[in-house]
Design an enzyme around this catalytic site. Structure first.
Site, PDB file in Angstrom:
ATOM      1  N   GLU A  88      -4.544  17.274   1.340  1.00  0.00           N
ATOM      2  CA  GLU A  88      -4.745  15.841   1.621  1.00  0.00           C
ATOM      3  C   GLU A  88      -5.244  15.646   3.059  1.00  0.00           C
ATOM      4  OE1 GLU A  88      -1.124  13.694   0.992  1.00  0.00           O
ATOM      5  OE2 GLU A  88      -2.074  11.723   1.090  1.00  0.00           O
ATOM      6  N   ASP A 111      -2.993   4.044   5.886  1.00  0.00           N
ATOM      7  CA  ASP A 111      -1.680   3.396   5.788  1.00  0.00           C
ATOM      8  C   ASP A 111      -0.839   3.238   7.053  1.00  0.00           C
ATOM      9  OD1 ASP A 111      -2.608   3.826   3.238  1.00  0.00           O
ATOM     10  OD2 ASP A 111      -0.621   4.140   2.416  1.00  0.00           O
TER      11      ASP A 111
HETATM   12  C1  2M8 Z   1      -1.877   6.846   0.573  1.00  0.00           C
HETATM   13  O1  2M8 Z   1      -1.297   5.587   0.267  1.00  0.00           O
HETATM   14  C2  2M8 Z   1      -0.268   5.416  -0.720  1.00  0.00           C
HETATM   15  C3  2M8 Z   1       0.030   3.931  -0.840  1.00  0.00           C
HETATM   16  O2  2M8 Z   1      -1.104   3.245  -1.242  1.00  0.00           O
HETATM   17  C4  2M8 Z   1       1.017   6.141  -0.395  1.00  0.00           C
HETATM   18  O3  2M8 Z   1       1.254   6.505   0.746  1.00  0.00           O
HETATM   19  O4  2M8 Z   1       1.810   6.322  -1.311  1.00  0.00           O
HETATM   20  C5  2M8 Z   1      -3.081   6.580   1.489  1.00  0.00           C
HETATM   21  O5  2M8 Z   1      -3.549   7.762   2.063  1.00  0.00           O
HETATM   22  C6  2M8 Z   1      -4.174   5.863   0.714  1.00  0.00           C
HETATM   23  O6  2M8 Z   1      -5.339   5.747   1.478  1.00  0.00           O
HETATM   24  C7  2M8 Z   1      -4.502   6.604  -0.585  1.00  0.00           C
HETATM   25  O7  2M8 Z   1      -5.389   5.822  -1.336  1.00  0.00           O
HETATM   26  C8  2M8 Z   1      -3.244   6.895  -1.406  1.00  0.00           C
HETATM   27  C9  2M8 Z   1      -3.516   7.803  -2.598  1.00  0.00           C
HETATM   28  O8  2M8 Z   1      -4.207   8.941  -2.199  1.00  0.00           O
HETATM   29  O9  2M8 Z   1      -2.259   7.534  -0.604  1.00  0.00           O
END
Ligand code: 2M8
Length: 451
Positions: free
Chosen positions: A423, A181
């Site tokens: 994470e 992101d």
């Molecule tokens: C993160 O992305 C989401 C938005 O899509 C967020 O920040 O809320 C990223 O690390 C993405 O790669 C991942 O799929 C998601 C859920 O783990 O979180």
């Protein structure tokens, strides 16, 4: 013995001691109505590539649940072929999240399923094949037959909508599509060329401190581990602009929204194409000729992202006609594609081993150590993530770098053992960050343990 102590004893006895069992427990606890959420609290919905990683882990011990994870994801597929990056949970509690996207404003969005309006790295074919490998031949064929039309439709959409000029590489329109992101090449582009006037005003008046108080993500994770509020507003503003266009590709392509050929995403797409060819062959089908041509074209076009001077792949900015020369982990995903030259693979491996770049004590940092962007706990701007480690280790092994792949596998397992199923982790001292009991960390730990 008093009841209090008996309870304590029981708890200790029932608690899984072994890493594998603990990983399974994380996936069990994150199960919700046919799919697995990434983590309680911060991530209550279903995400595309998260579910693919989860399915890869599940396939080792519960292949039916792994299939269900993927099939649930496909319920969100749009009629134009796009697989959205998020499927929202039902219920009043999540109404605001669903309304943020308003996917129903697109004629292609599925009825009765609220989704986002963008995609994420196309890992579906990888997950499908990993599941297939765990099935007896006839069941594997049936599984492939079931998902094949969805995969073909998705890959065709990526070419049709995201490679409109037939250049061979697909372009992305929002940083969330990369999965990485807040990766520096994207954040620098957003800061330079996509700062809306209202965000600029917020910056000038220093209102970000006020806005920070109403941010949802920093209720769960310390602000220093997420995007700065100003960067988060830039990302949000893009979402708002896409929503305003009802996700119409014609409008988006004509607009000034970012259009970037992302090195990481395209590498994953190349691998997905290889898997799709394999699936087609296994069930005796032939991919549409146009798709076959596109696939060949992509493999060649990918090399145009290579910089001889920097010895790495850079994202290419379609709007400016220039590469974005900022190093980040997306370049190393080229190894996962399996289609880059041996020489280029070797150059990337040199960087993985270089302590000034990606060769930290707990590899692989999402940004090289010597980058001005590097912060060891900041979301996608330094920390080590288990999913990128898994993808790169997989690619390294296929290029014959067995020791390097084993090193990444072992250090990944050490990180999780030491710190827990977080994470992300500091590549310098292994300290954990982000969400706890995170699904893809658990799922890929299961896969690493089974290798
Ligand atoms: C993160 O992305 C989401 C938005 O899509 C967020 O920040 O809320 C990223 O690390 C993405 O790669 C991942 O799929 C998601 C859920 O783990 O979180």
């Amino acid at each position: 013995m008093s009841d209090k102590y008996q309870d304590k004893d029981k708890k200790t006895k029932d608690q899984p001691t072994d890493l594998l069992e603990k990983a399974k427990e994380v996936l069990n606890n994150n199960y919700q109505n046919g799919h697995t959420i990434p983590a309680e609290g911060l991530y209550p919905h279903q995400w595309l590539w998260d579910s693919c990683f989860v399915a890869i882990g599940l396939a080792h011990y519960d292949v039916e649940r792994a299939k269900m994870e993927i099939l649930n994801l496909l319920k969100g597929q749009w009629s134009n072929g796009m697989v959205p990056h998020m499927i929202f949970a039902d219920g009043f509690r999540h109404r605001q999240d669903r309304e943020l996207w308003r996917s129903y404003s697109s004629p292609y969005a599925p009825d009765g399923v609220a989704t986002s309006g963008i995609t994420q790295p196309p890992l579906l074919a990888e997950a499908v094949v990993r599941i297939g490998k765990k099935l007896p031949k006839d069941e594997r064929q049936a599984w492939y037959r079931k998902v094949y039309p969805h995969l073909v439709k998705y890959h065709k959409w990526l070419y049709r909508d995201r490679d409109p000029k037939n250049e061979g590489l697909v372009l992305l329109i929002h940083p969330w599509e990369t999965g990485l992101d807040s990766t520096p090449p994207w954040m620098s582009e957003l800061r330079q060329n996509h700062t809306a006037t209202w965000v600029w005003v917020v910056k000038k008046l220093k209102l970000d401190k006020v806005i920070n108080k109403i941010r949802r993500d920093t209720r769960f994770v310390p602000p220093g581990q997420r995007l700065s509020t100003l960067d988060a507003l830039l990302v949000f503003n893009l979402l708002r602009r896409l929503r305003h266009k009802s996700y119409s590709n014609t409008k988006i392509m004509k607009s000034k929204l970012p259009k970037i050929e992302d090195a990481g995403f395209n590498a994953i797409f190349i691998r997905a194409n290889t898997h799709l060819e394999h699936i087609a062959k296994t069930i005796g089908r032939e991919l549409p000729q146009s798709l076959q041509n596109d696939i060949k074209h992509t493999e060649k076009a990918y090399e145009e992202l290579w910089s001889d001077a920097a010895n790495q792949y850079f994202n290419f900015n379609i709007n400016t006609g220039n590469p974005i020369q900022i190093p980040a982990i997306g370049t190393l995903l080229a190894l996962y594609s399996g289609k880059i030259s041996k020489e280029h693979a070797e150059k990337l491996v040199e960087q993985i081993k270089n302590p000034e770049k990606y060769g930290t004590k707990f590899p692989i940092p999402s940004v090289p150590r010597n980058s001005e962007w590097f912060q060891d706990h900041r979301y996608w701007q330094g920390p080590t993530w288990i999913n990128t480690n898994w993808l790169i280790a997989d690619g390294l092994a296929r290029y014959g770098y067995k020791d390097e792949a084993a090193h990444i596998r072992e250090t990944s397992l050490r990180l999780v053992e030491k710190a827990g199923f977080y994470e992300y982790f500091s590549p310098l001292d292994s300290s954990p960050a982000g969400a706890h009991n995170f699904s893809w960390t658990a799922a890929l730990t299961i896969d690493f343990l089974n290798q």
